[in-house]
Every structure is written in C-alpha cells, then in structure tokens.
Design an enzyme around this catalytic site. Structure first.
Site, PDB file in Angstrom:
ATOM      1  N   TYR A   1       0.877  -1.122  -0.047  1.00 20.11           N
ATOM      2  CA  TYR A   1      -0.024   0.244   0.081  1.00 20.11           C
ATOM      3  C   TYR A   1       0.694   1.247   0.293  1.00 20.11           C
ATOM      4  O   TYR A   1       0.283   2.218  -0.024  1.00 20.11           O
ATOM      5  CB  TYR A   1      -1.058  -0.087   1.166  1.00 20.11           C
ATOM      6  CG  TYR A   1      -1.920  -0.851   1.256  1.00 20.11           C
ATOM      7  CD1 TYR A   1      -2.923  -1.062   0.448  1.00 20.11           C
ATOM      8  CD2 TYR A   1      -1.854  -2.198   2.293  1.00 20.11           C
ATOM      9  CE1 TYR A   1      -3.908  -2.104   0.597  1.00 20.11           C
ATOM     10  CE2 TYR A   1      -2.640  -3.099   2.338  1.00 20.11           C
ATOM     11  CZ  TYR A   1      -3.881  -3.252   1.426  1.00 20.11           C
ATOM     12  OH  TYR A   1      -4.706  -3.977   1.479  1.00 20.11           O
TER      13      TYR A   1
ATOM     14  N   HIS B   1      -4.589   6.223  -1.664  1.00 22.59           N
ATOM     15  CA  HIS B   1      -5.194   6.283  -0.168  1.00 22.59           C
ATOM     16  C   HIS B   1      -4.150   6.377   0.891  1.00 22.59           C
ATOM     17  O   HIS B   1      -4.147   6.895   2.117  1.00 22.59           O
ATOM     18  CB  HIS B   1      -5.761   5.022   0.342  1.00 22.59           C
ATOM     19  CG  HIS B   1      -7.358   4.972   0.876  1.00 22.59           C
ATOM     20  ND1 HIS B   1      -7.936   6.258   0.992  1.00 22.59           N
ATOM     21  CD2 HIS B   1      -8.008   4.260   1.455  1.00 22.59           C
ATOM     22  CE1 HIS B   1      -9.196   6.039   1.610  1.00 22.59           C
ATOM     23  NE2 HIS B   1      -8.908   4.569   2.033  1.00 22.59           N
TER      24      HIS B   1
ATOM     25  N   PHE C   1      -5.005  -0.044   9.745  1.00 20.73           N
ATOM     26  CA  PHE C   1      -5.818  -0.115   8.623  1.00 20.73           C
ATOM     27  C   PHE C   1      -6.902   1.152   8.565  1.00 20.73           C
ATOM     28  O   PHE C   1      -6.934   1.585   9.580  1.00 20.73           O
ATOM     29  CB  PHE C   1      -6.407  -1.324   8.129  1.00 20.73           C
ATOM     30  CG  PHE C   1      -5.458  -2.327   7.694  1.00 20.73           C
ATOM     31  CD1 PHE C   1      -4.853  -2.217   6.181  1.00 20.73           C
ATOM     32  CD2 PHE C   1      -5.074  -3.440   8.548  1.00 20.73           C
ATOM     33  CE1 PHE C   1      -4.187  -3.330   5.671  1.00 20.73           C
ATOM     34  CE2 PHE C   1      -4.121  -4.178   7.852  1.00 20.73           C
ATOM     35  CZ  PHE C   1      -3.636  -4.242   6.759  1.00 20.73           C
TER      36      PHE C   1
ATOM     37  N   ASN D   1      -9.797   1.925   8.019  1.00 21.12           N
ATOM     38  CA  ASN D   1     -11.175   2.130   8.387  1.00 21.12           C
ATOM     39  C   ASN D   1     -11.138   1.986   9.915  1.00 21.12           C
ATOM     40  O   ASN D   1     -12.309   2.221  10.563  1.00 21.12           O
ATOM     41  CB  ASN D   1     -12.083   1.038   7.877  1.00 21.12           C
ATOM     42  CG  ASN D   1     -11.816  -0.221   7.884  1.00 21.12           C
ATOM     43  OD1 ASN D   1     -10.660  -0.668   8.479  1.00 21.12           O
ATOM     44  ND2 ASN D   1     -12.646  -0.973   7.727  1.00 21.12           N
TER      45      ASN D   1
ATOM     46  N   ASP E   1      -6.183  11.666   2.387  1.00 24.28           N
ATOM     47  CA  ASP E   1      -6.596  11.859   0.931  1.00 24.28           C
ATOM     48  C   ASP E   1      -8.006  12.480   0.608  1.00 24.28           C
ATOM     49  O   ASP E   1      -8.859  12.245   1.606  1.00 24.28           O
ATOM     50  CB  ASP E   1      -6.271  10.579   0.128  1.00 24.28           C
ATOM     51  CG  ASP E   1      -7.440   9.623   0.404  1.00 24.28           C
ATOM     52  OD1 ASP E   1      -7.217   9.103   1.731  1.00 24.28           O
ATOM     53  OD2 ASP E   1      -8.010   8.863   0.046  1.00 24.28           O
TER      54      ASP E   1
ATOM     55  N   ASN F   1     -13.287   6.772   5.363  1.00 25.87           N
ATOM     56  CA  ASN F   1     -13.570   5.814   6.358  1.00 25.87           C
ATOM     57  C   ASN F   1     -12.516   6.200   7.509  1.00 25.87           C
ATOM     58  O   ASN F   1     -12.847   5.957   8.775  1.00 25.87           O
ATOM     59  CB  ASN F   1     -13.392   4.398   5.873  1.00 25.87           C
ATOM     60  CG  ASN F   1     -14.366   3.842   4.959  1.00 25.87           C
ATOM     61  OD1 ASN F   1     -15.716   4.398   5.138  1.00 25.87           O
ATOM     62  ND2 ASN F   1     -14.321   3.064   3.977  1.00 25.87           N
TER      63      ASN F   1
END
Length: 207
Positions: A14, A19, A64, A66, A91, A112
C-alpha cells in the site's frame, strides 16, 4: 502536546497508493523535522519532534484505514488534547489531483479514516484540523488511462501513483509541511490564503 496524524494503510503493497498520501506526507515531515522514533504504542508508529516551539507527536496508525480511530482516540485521551491540538492529513476524492485544502472540523466526506476518528473521539471533539490532499475522482479525471476511468472509487484509491504523479506529489508534500507549520503557529487563515491554490501547470503535466 500537538498530534499530527497521517492516514493510510500499513504494509509494503500500500506504500505508494493514493489512499496512503497521508502516510507519504508524514514520512516527509519526519525527515524534515528530524523527528525521533518511532515507538510502537496505541496501535501506531509514533515519532516525536519540536516544531515552531511545540511538542509534536507524528503518528501513523497501524490499524488499517477504516479503524484509524482505534489508534487516535486513546492517544488523544491520554494527552487530554483539545480538537485544536489534532491535525489529520488525508486523501480526498472530492478535490482535483494534487490540490491542497485546509479545513477545521466539518463532515467526513465519506472518508472511512475520518469516520473512525470521529467515532472514537466523540461528536464534541471533531473540530480538529484536516489537511486534504486531492487525488481526484475516477469519474472526473482526464482520459489518462481507460482502466482508471473505469475504476470504482474503492479500487481507485488503492491503485499505485504513476511515476509522473509521484514527481508532482513531491513538491506538494513540501507545501503540506509549510502549511502545517503555519497551523502550529495559530495562523490557519494565512495558511489557507497561501495554499488554497490550483496548480494548472501540474495538471497539464498529468494529461
């Protein structure tokens, strides 16, 4: 104590996704401010620096996106912070690519990470500063690639930045640092005046 948070997802796959632009900004600031750390506490990586005479904790949640609030909520409570002590970099699909906007409080825009932070802080503590970095919405972008245009927002935010995008992102992250230093001085209106600008030359580079 001031808390500066970059939002993103942990893990190598990632690292340079759209994101994760909050993580990329934090990495730049850790170097810029020669922050010490990290230590691993509150389900995050925590660095410490002195910026504009303020003690600043620089945080990358490892929960993570969320679940970001599970890191930030306990940290915010431990230091008995007020909303104006918290700055969150994230973002934003609603902004054109590589536009920078600053905001105090307000809604989450469906993000989120912000939803999780608000849930964990409580509705009376949501007037914190947000540093919004535009990544564009796939339905509104120029025809850079058919695959991008067809992407759902959920897939789009997890796509890697292209090489030409990363070249534009670098200078923007420097502006993020400049704007945050003004916020730490209590000069958010000046920061807004200086950094709420479109970058038409950068947009041309990305077409």
């Amino acid at each position: 104590m001031k808390i500066l948070v970059g939002l993103g997802n942990p893990g190598v796959k990632y690292e340079t996704t759209r994101h994760n632009v909050g993580f990329l900004a934090v990495d730049r600031l850790v170097d810029r401010w020669r922050a010490s750390g990290p230590i691993k506490r509150w389900q995050g990586e925590v660095f410490q620096a002195v910026v504009q005479g303020e003690q600043v904790l620089i945080v990358k949640p490892r929960t993570f996106m969320n679940l970001s609030g599970q890191c930030i909520g306990p940290l915010f409570g431990f230091y008995q912070c007020k909303p104006e002590d918290l700055i969150v970099i994230h973002d934003d699909l609603a902004l054109p690519p590589f536009e920078l906007r600053l905001k105090t409080g307000g809604g989450t825009g469906g993000h989120n990470g912000l939803k999780s932070i608000d849930e964990n802080l409580g509705k009376d503590q949501c007037g914190y500063y947000r540093v919004r970095i535009g990544i564009g919405h796939p339905s509104q972008l120029p025809s850079q690639a058919e695959a991008i245009a067809r992407s759902s927002p959920a897939d789009y935010v997890l796509q890697q930045f292209r090489d030409e995008e990363l070249k534009v992102l670098g200078p923007l992250l420097d502006s993020v640092g400049d704007s945050i230093e003004l916020i730490l001085q209590g000069r958010i209106q000046l920061a807004m005046n200086q950094y709420h600008r479109a970058k038409p030359d950068d947009k041309q580079k990305l077409k």
